[in-house]
Write a protein that holds these residues in place. Structure first.
Motif, PDB file in Angstrom:
ATOM      1  N   PHE A   1      -7.952   3.958  -4.307  1.00  0.00           N
ATOM      2  CA  PHE A   1      -8.445   5.951  -3.803  1.00  0.00           C
ATOM      3  C   PHE A   1      -7.499   6.319  -2.910  1.00  0.00           C
ATOM      4  O   PHE A   1      -7.374   7.450  -2.281  1.00  0.00           O
ATOM      5  CB  PHE A   1      -9.912   6.262  -3.339  1.00  0.00           C
ATOM      6  CG  PHE A   1     -10.612   7.909  -3.649  1.00  0.00           C
ATOM      7  CD1 PHE A   1     -10.736   8.781  -4.508  1.00  0.00           C
ATOM      8  CD2 PHE A   1     -10.731   8.513  -2.275  1.00  0.00           C
ATOM      9  CE1 PHE A   1     -10.314   9.465  -4.721  1.00  0.00           C
ATOM     10  CE2 PHE A   1     -10.236  10.008  -2.277  1.00  0.00           C
ATOM     11  CZ  PHE A   1     -10.950  10.514  -3.377  1.00  0.00           C
ATOM     12  N   GLY A   2      -7.266   4.967  -1.614  1.00  0.00           N
ATOM     13  CA  GLY A   2      -6.391   5.396  -0.736  1.00  0.00           C
ATOM     14  C   GLY A   2      -4.648   5.110  -0.780  1.00  0.00           C
ATOM     15  O   GLY A   2      -3.655   5.859  -0.187  1.00  0.00           O
ATOM     16  N   ASP A   3      -4.315   5.264  -1.890  1.00  0.00           N
ATOM     17  CA  ASP A   3      -3.167   4.801  -2.251  1.00  0.00           C
ATOM     18  C   ASP A   3      -2.401   6.441  -3.626  1.00  0.00           C
ATOM     19  O   ASP A   3      -3.129   6.346  -4.353  1.00  0.00           O
ATOM     20  CB  ASP A   3      -2.666   3.789  -3.664  1.00  0.00           C
ATOM     21  CG  ASP A   3      -1.772   2.660  -3.855  1.00  0.00           C
ATOM     22  OD1 ASP A   3      -0.634   3.727  -3.867  1.00  0.00           O
ATOM     23  OD2 ASP A   3      -1.427   2.090  -4.170  1.00  0.00           O
ATOM     24  N   SER A   4      -1.551   6.613  -2.392  1.00  0.00           N
ATOM     25  CA  SER A   4      -1.120   7.852  -2.725  1.00  0.00           C
ATOM     26  C   SER A   4      -0.963   7.790  -4.352  1.00  0.00           C
ATOM     27  O   SER A   4      -1.407   8.806  -4.992  1.00  0.00           O
ATOM     28  CB  SER A   4      -0.155   8.345  -1.955  1.00  0.00           C
ATOM     29  OG  SER A   4      -0.486   8.723  -0.614  1.00  0.00           O
ATOM     30  N   GLU A   5      -0.056   6.969  -4.861  1.00  0.00           N
ATOM     31  CA  GLU A   5       0.840   7.085  -6.248  1.00  0.00           C
ATOM     32  C   GLU A   5       0.000   6.926  -6.990  1.00  0.00           C
ATOM     33  O   GLU A   5      -0.084   7.409  -8.394  1.00  0.00           O
ATOM     34  CB  GLU A   5       2.040   6.271  -5.797  1.00  0.00           C
ATOM     35  CG  GLU A   5       3.020   6.542  -5.544  1.00  0.00           C
ATOM     36  CD  GLU A   5       3.096   5.419  -3.905  1.00  0.00           C
ATOM     37  OE1 GLU A   5       1.642   5.090  -3.271  1.00  0.00           O
ATOM     38  OE2 GLU A   5       3.907   4.304  -3.183  1.00  0.00           O
TER      39      GLU A   5
END
Length: 413
Positions: free
Chosen positions: A368-372
């Motif tokens: 959920f913290g990986d923008s892509e």
């Protein structure tokens, strides 16, 4: 020379102004920009965020020209509660300026509303948008496989292995759901599905493997028992024949308890949560480095719920669960409401299966913290909301037809 260029630019600028002032002409532009964004997400974060900024600006302009209509969805209150908890945690957390700057990544939630507004009630657009994403994934998947198999070192052109593995989770399950119903590219998609599956295998990311297996099992359980069998057999064959895959699986339990690995990280995160029940604030996960054995470059909890609770506090965790549970129920109801023979049913299955798979992978990764990866997740969430309108139409039609049938039987009786 400058005079000639200004003469050429003037008609182009005039045309842009005309388009920007006409909602009927601007809406197709927003749609094409949205498709371009979906294609760019697997390629580059810089390119994708640039496309997102342009798309969002055009969508806001279109919304303004249409009289600023209120766009209501069942997720509005959970999303607002989550954002409010993140702002509160930023205020009372460890480094408010840093936290507020970190909150900018949550602005990507606008993707949900842009997709919802421009796909709602149109299954062809839902399929097209997925198609653009799958096309972008095909480019990066070919390169990932070549990167691993090439005897010569290749430069890194696209996103890293962790990010690509998270995106491939969506690509594999979506391609499987669409392929089983021949809803998109019936001759090409089975080959692309094989490519995506091979690409996620060579990333050697166990969290993505877990999420992909769960998502494919859901697709197979709903549509094809053969797919369930394939999900069971292919990993066993890969473990038996591919040494790096076998090593990753064999060392799973050992790696979990290695110093500084997930067990230590989870214990440290729980301690931080106890110390800061209101949260340390967005992007302040560096506090984990204060604990023994935690690597000095580490900054997240390798678990979605733990990380969000650490950053946004217990209020943030409750809001997050409310948001995700609301969408999980919604996407399941949409899947059950749309007739299985409709192409949009395949999209609904892709949405629900990838949603579950994403959260299963999130048990051991902070995806959920990986923008892509989050951008793809929000595209699928927007599609789920967009299909809800079609599901409501079909449910009303089925109710009406059943009432007509009851009336006919009553009259005939």
């Amino acid at each position: 020379m400058r005079a000639n260029s200004s003469r050429l630019a003037s008609p182009a600028l005039a045309r842009l102004r005309e388009i920007a002032a006409d909602p009927a002409r601007l809406e197709p532009v927003v749609w094409r920009l949205l498709c371009g964004f979906a294609f760019c997400v697997p390629l580059s974060i810089v390119l994708a965020e640039g496309m997102l900024a342009i798309t969002a600006a055009a969508a806001i302009r279109y919304w303004w020209l249409c009289g600023r209509p209120r766009v209501r969805t069942p997720l509005d209150w959970p999303i607002l509660a989550f954002l409010a908890s993140a702002i509160l945690a930023a205020l009372v957390g460890l480094d408010p300026p840093h936290s507020f700057w970190g909150l900018r990544t949550y602005l990507q939630v606008i993707i949900v509303y842009v997709v919802y507004a421009h796909v709602r009630g149109d299954e062809n657009r839902a399929l097209e948008l997925l198609g653009w994403f799958l096309a972008g994934m095909a480019v990066t998947s070919v390169y990932r496989v070549l990167f691993v198999l090439s005897p010569w070192p290749l430069p890194r052109l696209f996103v890293g292995r962790m990010t690509q593995a998270g995106q491939l989770l969506f690509a594999v399950a979506a391609a499987a759901a669409l392929s089983l119903r021949r809803a998109l590219w019936p001759r090409l998609l089975p080959y692309l599905l094989t490519l995506y599956a091979l690409a996620v295998l060579v990333t050697l990311k166990r969290g993505a493997w877990l999420g992909t297996a769960v998502a494919l099992t859901i697709v197979g359980g709903m549509r094809s028992r053969l797919l369930v069998l394939i999900v069971l057999v292919v990993p066993l064959v890969a473990i038996a024949t591919i040494p790096p895959v076998r090593a990753r699986v064999e060392h799973t339990a050992r790696d979990l308890y290695l110093p500084g690995n997930r067990y230590d990280i989870w214990r440290s995160t729980i301690d931080v949560i106890h110390r800061f029940p209101m949260g340390v604030g967005r992007k302040n996960g560096m506090i984990l480095r204060d604990y023994p054995n935690i690597p000095q470059n580490h900054k997240h909890a390798h678990n979605n719920l733990l990380q969000i609770t650490m950053e946004d506090g217990y209020l943030g965790a409750v809001a997050f669960v409310w948001w995700m549970a609301s969408f999980g129920v919604l996407s399941w109801r949409v899947l059950r409401a749309i007739a299985p023979e409709r192409p949009s049913s395949a999209v609904a299955l892709a949405v629900f299966s990838t949603f579950v798979g994403f959260h299963c992978a999130g048990l051991v990764e902070y995806n959920f913290g990986d923008s892509e990866v989050l951008e793809v997740f929000f595209i699928m969430m927007g599609l789920g909301l967009a299909l809800r309108a079609e599901a409501n139409v079909h449910s009303k039609e089925s109710v009406a037809s059943s009432r007509q049938g009851e009336l006919g039987r009553a009259l005939s009786g």
